[in-house]
Design an enzyme around this catalytic site. Structure first.
Site, mmCIF file in Angstrom:
data_model
loop_
_atom_site.group_PDB
_atom_site.id
_atom_site.type_symbol
_atom_site.label_atom_id
_atom_site.label_comp_id
_atom_site.label_asym_id
_atom_site.label_seq_id
_atom_site.Cartn_x
_atom_site.Cartn_y
_atom_site.Cartn_z
ATOM 1 N N ARG A 1 0.831 -1.221 0.000
ATOM 2 C CA ARG A 1 0.000 0.000 0.000
ATOM 3 C C ARG A 1 0.856 1.258 0.000
ATOM 4 N NH1 ARG A 1 -5.227 -1.922 3.789
ATOM 5 N NH2 ARG A 1 -6.129 -3.119 2.061
ATOM 6 N N TYR B 1 -5.977 -1.117 -6.874
ATOM 7 C CA TYR B 1 -5.364 -2.350 -6.348
ATOM 8 C C TYR B 1 -4.769 -2.174 -4.957
ATOM 9 C CZ TYR B 1 -0.847 -1.306 -8.983
ATOM 10 O OH TYR B 1 0.293 -0.806 -9.528
ATOM 11 N N GLU B 2 -4.483 -3.309 -4.332
ATOM 12 C CA GLU B 2 -4.056 -3.348 -2.916
ATOM 13 C C GLU B 2 -5.093 -2.689 -2.008
ATOM 14 O OE1 GLU B 2 -1.805 -5.323 -2.903
ATOM 15 O OE2 GLU B 2 -0.753 -5.040 -4.785
ATOM 16 N N GLY B 3 -6.351 -2.922 -2.315
ATOM 17 C CA GLY B 3 -7.446 -2.293 -1.559
ATOM 18 C C GLY B 3 -7.845 -0.993 -2.235
ATOM 19 N N GLN C 1 -9.293 1.953 1.734
ATOM 20 C CA GLN C 1 -8.283 2.703 2.508
ATOM 21 C C GLN C 1 -8.967 3.665 3.476
ATOM 22 O OE1 GLN C 1 -5.177 1.712 2.067
ATOM 23 N NE2 GLN C 1 -5.884 0.426 0.372
#
Lengths: 586, 586
Positions: free
Chosen positions: B295, B438-440, B445
């Protein structure tokens, strides 16, 4: 991408309930147009957009337009769809009856245009620019040219283009260098290269009619020395058929971010024969006839994209199961709840919805003024024209900025899947991106608004616009909403009036803020007025839905205006003080 | 696209002047790292990014990654550039010295990562995810696995992936269904299909090591029943070479909006042999070790894109001649002035600049905390970890949202040319778009920040973050700026503290606003602090440039915080009240 469904119920609410079209048409002596006829046209337009045009959009993006041996081909099905469009008379909606057009009011045509923009922006662009070309020819060309070209452009048998930009002359047309040399027969030989010519060539029609800006040999420098020339791809024969080819060719087509199915051409004019449209050296005025229409239509493209993205995101949010909603389990028998129950997803969807419906109402209010400009009394025409002039940069600049913001929200609702081309959501982002750039970048729209339309005008355009919005407020019956709307409109008018005093540099430095500040204020008035009207709707979901969406707009989106307002009176010193070396610490 | 030039002067200002690295390294007992060594590494990193990686970016987008007969190939030059990267030790910067890594401080590696992100996001992604995989293995795997895999991953001889997402399990990993069946030898057979696996296959290295989330047969339901497995593409031989192929294959690669040179794979595990990493059913914790690092790194990608777009726009604005500046003619001997003299263009450039430099400072402040977490005293480690936890969603969410906004501004400065692929500006928009997903997703977030990091925490993370920023304020010497920064930080802290009282639904409804509100406030403190430091700089353009950019930020960008703040305490009722039928007036 979920199937596109034209938002007819909302269009009908805006047209019939909010704008009261029946009364409007009666005032203009257009008694033929009643609610039933309008609804019938909307239904047919929806059918065409949903069933014929929308299914071509995704594959059109993958195939793209191609240049093969000097000729452009468009993706599978595009040309056939156009032939159906022409055969069904859609292209002729706004054309003059003198040249076999239907002379429909803009309030009827504009919703159909929105549908086409939602369904397939690349496909729509050709017809849109043709309509702008038709306007310029109708208004500025001599009868000879009209007789030869207008009926065929209006029917759609041929299409028209706008050839303005050159590699070193985009925003600044004073730099353009294409030459027009007079021939003895009164025609001209055009030589030069034009770039970014949408549908400069295609495989839809037998002929293409280029409207080209060029300079006469004795032309004064700058924009006062530009003339407009009609330059056909093929010379028409007297029987209406196609004769010899003119010396205009496609140099290349651009590889672009989006609208890939729309051929964006470099057009080379190599002594091509052209015919003067309007007076010599008055090309800029002719160009603005096309351009102002195109600017509104590009704003409509923004709206079309917003609606399409909203529909995609809404369908997905209802179907995609992921996590449980924080307010409690929604679907016990499923492993997870649809993401539409997530507050942050609802924030995104309602942002799209509030902007889509607000922009639609703004666009149709504008279309109503276009009707008045065409069919009203002289005094009304004058006022309508004034309002249109003021609102054009707002419609173009704001609605296309929203097209990008909202289509990006649509991708966000899809999560990682939004990045995958197959879903079609990212295509909307790529297609929307051009609308902020062409027909004058949105920075240019903002400058046009704050300088030409506000500061350099005597104030009439601002006042006429105020009067129109105020008249909508006067029709309201809910006193609270009326007061809110009045306060908002008054705040905006006062700020705009105060702004007029600023110098050119400060105005330029705050132009973008003023455009957005204005749009959020005016959309606030529109939302309050629509919510007021909806209180009397007998459609339950319209009644509560408009009220709730209005509340959302006022609470979550209207506060953006204050951010823009903060900058209005700060001047441009902070922009100008930065030295060249400071930009990159050389 | 103009040549990318690493912004070394700004990096040096932030590292040496603002963060006082020499003192920082001394405190941590890292005396080997002085200003000279850091500058040398920055110079070498810049040379590699500028000369080797950046030139591959444009053509890489056009060629894209390809799947041919089950094997992925990447665009011309990508594999060779990676081999040079590995040979020069860049991949090993952060790896543990126990496994042949260089154990460099993050404050040294992170600026180099920014350069790689600017130069070529697609190319960078493989190495970035490998670094995250290395972290997870280092922290959670047993010595056997470390001995076999870690040195090769750290050197870059092999690369690692993160295999988390499944078609129906993205945000919600509790839904994942990949199975892991125990073998008698202690290994497991993994069966299932994973999607969105970046660099799941490629032609850069002999082997690829997949970290796969899967469920054991007796696992509890939900996220508490997920375990992490190391699953190599090829089984290593005892001599370090490559043995038999494992049953993991590429099903397909995605057609995407951007990062087209990065292969995004569907990976099929068909009884592939894997090895448990960490405890059974503790996969989520292992996953978060990777994920939190990723992240931050994705936030860095946002910054990389912002800087690249700013550079492109700045170069173009200096060169493109169009119209005269409103403040008067700037270049009399040319037909028009460079557009950098237009106030509205300066607004766009300075927005990019203020955000680029502000985000860079935030990222390097974060990197300094990473150094402390690795090399500091236990008490300091604990505090640094707390700050990192709080800032991670802000860095990821805000810096990638800015990546999209700023790269779109870069396109806008180019006008119509920005839409043409050749220039590279639109590629930055397309490449940036994935970083918000991506990555949440950034919505996730925002939820992570407001719920896990703020509301559900006892307040330590918020307080530690406040303390860090307050310590920067205490170092300031300009009393006015210090007061402004204190007011800003205090306002933010008070709002955040008040927010903690809200229920889960209201928090979710305001999460996005809080993330952006926090970011604009904290960047305000950072800008004031940087401008204070710059008063003592002996570089004239840094001294005045930081002051002017700070003033611009405070005047034009900081007011955005108020729009977000307005929504913080309004609850979520407006979001939740809208009925299903109201969304589309069924």
């Amino acid at each position: 991408m979920p199937q596109y469904i034209a938002p007819i119920k909302d269009m009908q609410f805006v047209l019939h309930d909010w704008l009261n079209l029946s009364e409007h048409y009666q005032k203009l002596g257009l008694e033929d147009f009643d609610q039933e006829l309008v609804n019938e046209i909307l239904q047919q337009g929806a059918k065409f957009a949903e069933e014929v045009i929308a299914p071509l959009n995704r594959e059109g993006d993958e195939q793209g337009a191609k240049l093969i041996d000097g000729n452009v081909t468009t993706p599978d099905g595009f040309a056939e769809a156009y032939k159906e469009y022409v055969a069904n008379g859609w292209n002729a909606m706004l054309g003059s009856a003198d040249y076999e057009g239907q002379d429909l009011p803009n309030t009827v045509a504009v919703p159909v245009h929105e549908m086409l923009d939602s369904a397939n922006l690349s496909w729509r662009l050709t017809g849109m620019l043709n309509e702008s070309a038709i306007l310029a020819i109708t208004k500025h060309a001599n009868d000879d040219l009209k007789r030869t070209y207008l009926a065929k452009l209006i029917s759609g048998e041929w299409t028209g283009t706008m050839c303005l930009t050159e590699p070193h002359a985009g925003t600044d047309l004073s730099l353009l260098s294409t030459k027009a040399i007079p021939n003895e027969d009164g025609s001209f030989n055009i030589t030069g290269s034009k770039i970014f010519i949408s549908s400069g060539d295609h495989d839809w029609t037998d002929n293409i009619i280029h409207l080209v800006l060029a300079r006469l040999p004795d032309a004064p420098p700058g924009v006062k020395g530009i003339s407009l020339f009609l330059t056909p791809k093929f010379f028409p024969l007297d029987d209406g058929g196609i004769g010899q080819r003119n010396s205009v060719t496609v140099g290349s087509i651009e590889k672009k971010m989006g609208i890939k199915a729309s051929p964006t051409c470099v057009m080379n004019f190599d002594g091509a024969q052209g015919f003067l449209v309007g007076e010599a050296n008055n090309g800029l005025a002719c160009m603005f006839t096309m351009m102002n229409d195109a600017r509104f239509q590009v704003g409509m493209q923004g709206l079309g994209i917003i609606e399409a993205s909203y529909q995609g995101a809404l369908t997905y949010a209802r179907e995609r199961l992921q996590s449980r909603a924080p307010q409690g389990v929604q679907e016990q028998n499923k492993k997870a709840d649809p993401i539409i129950h997530q507050p942050d997803v609802r924030r995104m969807l309602l942002t799209q919805k509030a902007i889509a419906e607000g922009c639609r109402a703004l666009a149709l209010l504008y279309a109503q003024q276009m009707d008045i400009e065409r069919f009203g009394t002289d005094e009304d025409k004058h006022k309508a024209k004034s309002v249109i002039s003021f609102l054009t940069p707002i419609v173009k600049g704001f609605m296309t900025d929203m097209g990008s913001e909202m289509s990006n929200l649509g991708v966000q609702v899809f999560g990682g899947h939004g990045f995958i081309r197959e879903w079609g959501m990212e295509q909307l982002v790529r297609d929307a991106r051009i609308t902020q750039l062409y027909e004058g970048t949105n920075g240019i729209q903002a400058l046009d608004l704050i300088s030409r339309k506000l500061a350099r005008d005597k104030g009439t355009m601002l006042e006429d616009t105020f009067a129109l919005f105020n008249s909508k407020i006067q029709q309201m019956t809910n006193a609270d909403k009326q007061t809110q709307a009045t306060e908002l409109l008054t705040e905006w008018f006062a700020a705009a009036t105060e702004l007029k005093q600023q110098n050119a540099v400060d105005l330029a430095g705050t132009a973008y803020d003023f455009m957005h500040y204005s749009a959020y204020c005016l959309l606030g008035v529109i939302w309050l007025s629509m919510a007021d009207t909806a209180e009397r709707s007998d459609n339950a979901s319209i009644k509560s839905g408009k009220a709730n969406t209005c509340a959302f707009y006022l609470k979550r989106l209207l506060p953006r205006k204050d951010g823009f307002k903060t900058n209005l009176f700060n001047g441009a010193d902070d922009l100008m003080v930065v030295s060249d070396a400071e930009f990159d610490y050389q």
